[in-house]
Enzyme design. Structure first.
Site, short mmCIF file in Angstrom:
data_model
loop_
_atom_site.label_atom_id
_atom_site.label_comp_id
_atom_site.label_asym_id
_atom_site.label_seq_id
_atom_site.Cartn_x
_atom_site.Cartn_y
_atom_site.Cartn_z
N HIS A 162 -15.59 -16.61 6.58
CA HIS A 162 -15.03 -15.44 5.89
C HIS A 162 -14.28 -14.54 6.86
CE1 HIS A 162 -17.69 -16.59 2.57
NE2 HIS A 162 -16.93 -15.82 1.81
N LYS B 169 -16.54 -8.87 6.48
CA LYS B 169 -17.66 -9.16 5.57
C LYS B 169 -18.97 -8.69 6.22
CE LYS B 169 -19.73 -12.81 2.74
NZ LYS B 169 -19.82 -11.95 1.56
P1 NAD Z 1 -14.29 -3.29 0.44
O1 NAD Z 1 -15.12 -2.65 1.52
O2 NAD Z 1 -12.83 -3.49 0.65
O3 NAD Z 1 -14.46 -2.46 -0.92
C1 NAD Z 1 -15.66 -1.89 -1.36
C2 NAD Z 1 -15.30 -0.58 -2.05
O4 NAD Z 1 -16.46 -0.06 -2.70
C3 NAD Z 1 -14.81 0.50 -1.09
O5 NAD Z 1 -13.56 1.03 -1.52
C4 NAD Z 1 -15.91 1.56 -1.14
O6 NAD Z 1 -15.41 2.89 -0.95
C5 NAD Z 1 -16.40 1.35 -2.57
N1 NAD Z 1 -17.70 1.95 -2.85
C6 NAD Z 1 -18.71 2.23 -2.00
N2 NAD Z 1 -19.74 2.78 -2.68
C7 NAD Z 1 -19.36 2.83 -3.98
C8 NAD Z 1 -20.01 3.26 -5.18
N3 NAD Z 1 -21.24 3.78 -5.18
N4 NAD Z 1 -19.33 3.14 -6.36
C9 NAD Z 1 -18.08 2.62 -6.39
N5 NAD Z 1 -17.42 2.22 -5.28
C10 NAD Z 1 -18.06 2.30 -4.10
O7 NAD Z 1 -15.02 -4.68 0.12
P2 NAD Z 1 -14.39 -5.96 -0.63
O8 NAD Z 1 -13.83 -6.90 0.37
O9 NAD Z 1 -13.55 -5.49 -1.76
O10 NAD Z 1 -15.73 -6.65 -1.18
C11 NAD Z 1 -16.57 -5.97 -2.09
C12 NAD Z 1 -17.73 -6.90 -2.46
O11 NAD Z 1 -17.23 -8.03 -3.18
C13 NAD Z 1 -18.50 -7.48 -1.27
O12 NAD Z 1 -19.88 -7.53 -1.60
C14 NAD Z 1 -17.93 -8.88 -1.14
O13 NAD Z 1 -18.83 -9.78 -0.51
C15 NAD Z 1 -17.75 -9.22 -2.60
N6 NAD Z 1 -16.83 -10.31 -2.91
C16 NAD Z 1 -17.20 -11.10 -3.95
C17 NAD Z 1 -16.35 -12.10 -4.37
C18 NAD Z 1 -16.75 -12.92 -5.57
O14 NAD Z 1 -16.00 -13.83 -5.97
N7 NAD Z 1 -17.89 -12.63 -6.19
C19 NAD Z 1 -15.13 -12.32 -3.74
C20 NAD Z 1 -14.79 -11.49 -2.67
C21 NAD Z 1 -15.64 -10.47 -2.29
#
Ligand code: NAD
Length: 267
Positions: free
Chosen positions: A155, A159
Site C-alpha cells: 500500500h 496507510k
Molecule cells: P485520509 O486520511 O485521506 O482521509 C480520512 C479523512 O477522514 C480525513 O479527511 C479526516 O479529516 C477525516 N476524519 C477524521 N475523523 C473524522 C470523523 N470523526 N468524521 C468524519 N471524517 C473524519 O484516508 P483515506 O486514504 O481516504 O482512507 C480512509 C480509510 O479508507 C482508511 O481506513 C483506509 O484504509 C480505507 N480504505 C478502504 C478502501 C476500501 O476499498 N474499503 C480503499 C481505500 C482506503
C-alpha cells in the site's frame, strides 16, 4: 415515472477516498450528494478538496446532517471515527456503507446489534475493488490444493493500519479451506519481523508501505514442484467506486450488516 435519487452523505469527505466518493456520487445520475462530514476541516468548502461546484461545506456530524435527510452515509475515515459515525447512522435510521479499515470482529458484533435491519442496514467492506473481491474468491477456491500460503499486501506510505483488512480477510478465507498448512520452518531470525506477521492458521502476512503505490496484493500458494500467484492491483482510487456505488444502491435491500461485497456480487 422518475425514481427518487438516493440521498448520500459522505463522512471523511476531505480525505483521499472521501473526495473520490463525492465525485463518484456527483457523477451517478441516480444519486444526490446532500451532506459532507469531516470535523477536522469543519467550515471549509468541499471545493478546497478537489470537488468543485457543489456549494457544500464540510461539517460536524449532528442535527444539520440529519436535517439534510441522507438515506445512505458512506464512511471512509479512521477506525475510531468510523465506530462513532456508524453508531450515529444506526441510531438515526441512515443506512451505512463503510470502507474504513481496521474494524475488528468485536466491532462487527457490535454493528450487528446496532444495525438490526429495522431502522437501518450496513454494508462493511475492507475492499470495494471488484477485482480484489475476485482475488479473494479465487484464492479460496485454489487453497485446498496447496500446502503453504503467504500473503504480501502493498500500500501507499500513508496507510496507518497493518496488515490491510483485505489481507486479513484473505488469510481467514484461505485458512478456513484446509487444516493442513505446513508449519513455519524458521528457527532463527536476524531481523525481527522478517517472516511477516502470523495470520489465521499461521499464514504469514507481509505488509509493504511504499510511496507511489495505491493498493495491491499477492496471494502465494505453494505445493510440491509448483506455485500459484494471484495478484490484484488498484492503480487509482477510482477502482473502488463501482463497488461503493453498488453498495449505496443495495444497502437498503440488505437487512442487518453485510460484511464484504461478495453477496452483492452474487457469490
Ligand atoms: P485520509 O486520511 O485521506 O482521509 C480520512 C479523512 O477522514 C480525513 O479527511 C479526516 O479529516 C477525516 N476524519 C477524521 N475523523 C473524522 C470523523 N470523526 N468524521 C468524519 N471524517 C473524519 O484516508 P483515506 O486514504 O481516504 O482512507 C480512509 C480509510 O479508507 C482508511 O481506513 C483506509 O484504509 C480505507 N480504505 C478502504 C478502501 C476500501 O476499498 N474499503 C480503499 C481505500 C482506503
Amino acid at each position: 415515472m422518475t425514481r427518487d435519487r438516493i440521498r448520500v452523505a459522505v463522512f471523511g469527505a476531505a480525505g483521499r477516498m472521501g473526495a473520490t466518493v463525492c465525485r463518484a456520487v456527483l457523477d451517478a445520475p441516480d444519486m444526490e450528494l446532500v451532506a459532507v462530514v469531516d470535523p477536522p476541516h469543519e467550515g471549509r468548502p468541499l471545493d478546497d478538496f478537489g470537488v468543485a461546484g457543489t456549494g457544500l461545506t464540510l461539517q460536524m456530524l449532528g442535527p444539520a446532517v440529519k436535517k439534510a435527510e441522507p438515506s445512505v452515509a458512506v464512511d471512509f475515515t479512521t477506525v475510531d471515527a468510523a465506530r462513532g459515525n456508524l453508531r450515529w447512522c444506526a441510531l438515526n435510521g441512515v443506512h451505512a456503507v463503510c470502507g474504513t479499515t481496521g474494524l475488528t470482529s468485536g466491532d462487527h458484533q457490535d454493528l450487528s446489534a446496532l444495525f438490526d435491519g429495522e431502522r437501518a442496514n450496513a454494508v462493511v467492506a475492507p475492499n470495494f475493488a471488484i477485482g480484489a473481491v475476485l482475488m479473494m474468491q479465487l484464492a479460496a477456491i485454489a487453497a485446498p490444493w496447496f500446502e503453504s500460503a503467504e500473503i504480501i499486501e502493498l500500500h501507499h506510505d500513508n496507510k496507518v493500519d497493518a496488515p490491510s483488512g483485505t489481507a486479513l480477510l484473505t488469510a481467514q478465507r484461505i485458512a478456513e479451506t484446509s487444516t493442513e498448512w505446513t508449519p513455519d520452518p524458521t528457527r532463527t531470525s536476524a531481523v525481527e519481523g522478517a517472516r511477516g506477521g502470523e495470520g489465521p492458521a499461521g499464514i504469514r502476512i507481509h505488509s509493504v508501505r511504499l510511496r507511489g503505490l495505491v493498493a495491491h496484493q499477492e496471494v502465494l500458494l505453494g505445493t510440491t514442484g509448483q506455485s500459484l500467484t494471484i495478484r490484484h492491483d488498484s492503480y487509482d482510487r477510482t477502482s473502488f467506486m463501482p463497488g461503493v456505488l453498488l453498495a449505496v444502491r443495495e444497502v437498503a435491500n440488505r437487512p442487518g450488516v453485510t460484511l464484504g461485497l461478495d453477496t452483492l456480487l452474487g457469490f
